[in-house]
Design an enzyme around this catalytic site. Structure first.
Site: not given
Length: 285
Positions: A68, A143, A172, A185, A188
């Site tokens: 990907d 992203d 974070d 992401y 996740s």
């Protein structure tokens, strides 16, 4: 469709055996096929795998051999030319690169017979402003992420939407995702999954130090502005911004990141008649 250009990630096909097989398969069936010549990062300069200016005229399809990540870079690099891409999956999950190793021939036959459709995928444009001057800008198909780099300290930032303060976070980092990127992401980090052909922007804080931190979904026409707050421990706690996992830019106090929908869109060829929900279930299992 009878004119192809093959882009290969040499890590995935180091001896270019699959690349050569695809070229021969297409030429044996009367199609034209040109292979990209992989170059080092220095030779590529602003391009990861392919320079659009090196793609011959009248190419109808870019075949991408890799995962990907390779497909994302190729799709972005070819967006201005409007040439659709098809991924041949040599990676892991392969949400975008849908052709698997065991059905390459069948997939190429369907391309030759024009048995496919093209999906338009929205992209994001990000600009970094320092003292009101643009110091970096790029586009992203997946992203745009602000994250920490160095010590395990949280970073502070403010988010504005269309000029209005939305919230202030200590976290974070933060993920600003396209619908295509929501299975990456963003997923996740606990963010929602969106239909990849939709036109929305998803903002997901990463491990925010708060009890009410949630992803927020915006329409495609908003302007997201992220202001980096002062960090007294800047030397030990670097903050970086990345576009689709690469092109790192180190952020400083008071930098502002402006994110909007990009004018360009990526074109992804789809052969599989499986619905997005079916594909999602298959990949997740």
């Amino acid at each position: 469709m009878n004119s192809f250009f093959v882009v290969t990630n040499p890590i995935k096909d180091p001896e270019f055996k699959i690349t050569d097989q695809i070229e021969k398969y297409l030429k044996d069936r009367g199609a034209s096929c040109t292979k990209s010549v992989f170059k080092t990062a220095q030779e590529h300069q602003n391009y990861d795998f392919i320079n659009p200016d090196e793609v011959p005229e009248k190419i109808q399809c870019i075949l991408v051999i890799g995962g990907d990540g390779t497909l994302i870079h190729a799709a972005k690099e070819m967006a201005a030319k409007g040439i659709p891409v098809l991924g041949i999956n040599f990676g892991n999950l392969g949400y975008l690169a849908e052709v698997e190793k065991n059905n390459i021939g069948e997939s190429l036959d369907r391309l030759l017979k024009d048995e496919y459709h093209i999906e338009q995928r929205m992209m994001l444009e990000g600009k970094i402003l320092r003292n009101d001057s643009v110091i970096a800008e790029n586009i992203a198909l997946n992203d745009i992420v602000i994250n920490r780099c160095g010590s395990l300290r949280i970073i502070g930032y403010k988010i504005y939407v269309n000029g209005q303060l939305l919230n202030q976070y200590n976290a974070d980092g933060i993920i600003v995702s396209t619908p295509t990127g929501t299975t990456g992401y963003n997923l996740s980090a606990g963010g929602p999954i969106a239909q990849p052909t939709s036109s929305i922007i998803v903002v997901t804080p990463i491990c925010a130090h708060t009890l009410n931190s949630r992803s927020i979904v915006f329409s495609e026409d908003v302007t997201i502005e992220i202001e980096i707050m002062q960090d007294k421990n800047l030397k030990q706690n670097r903050r970086i911004l990345v576009f689709d996992g690469e092109n790192d830019v180190i952020l400083e106090d008071s930098d502002r990141v402006i994110i909007t929908k990009a004018d360009l869109s990526a074109k992804i060829i789809k052969l599989n008649k499986m619905s997005f929900l079916e594909l999602l279930g298959k990949k997740m299992r």
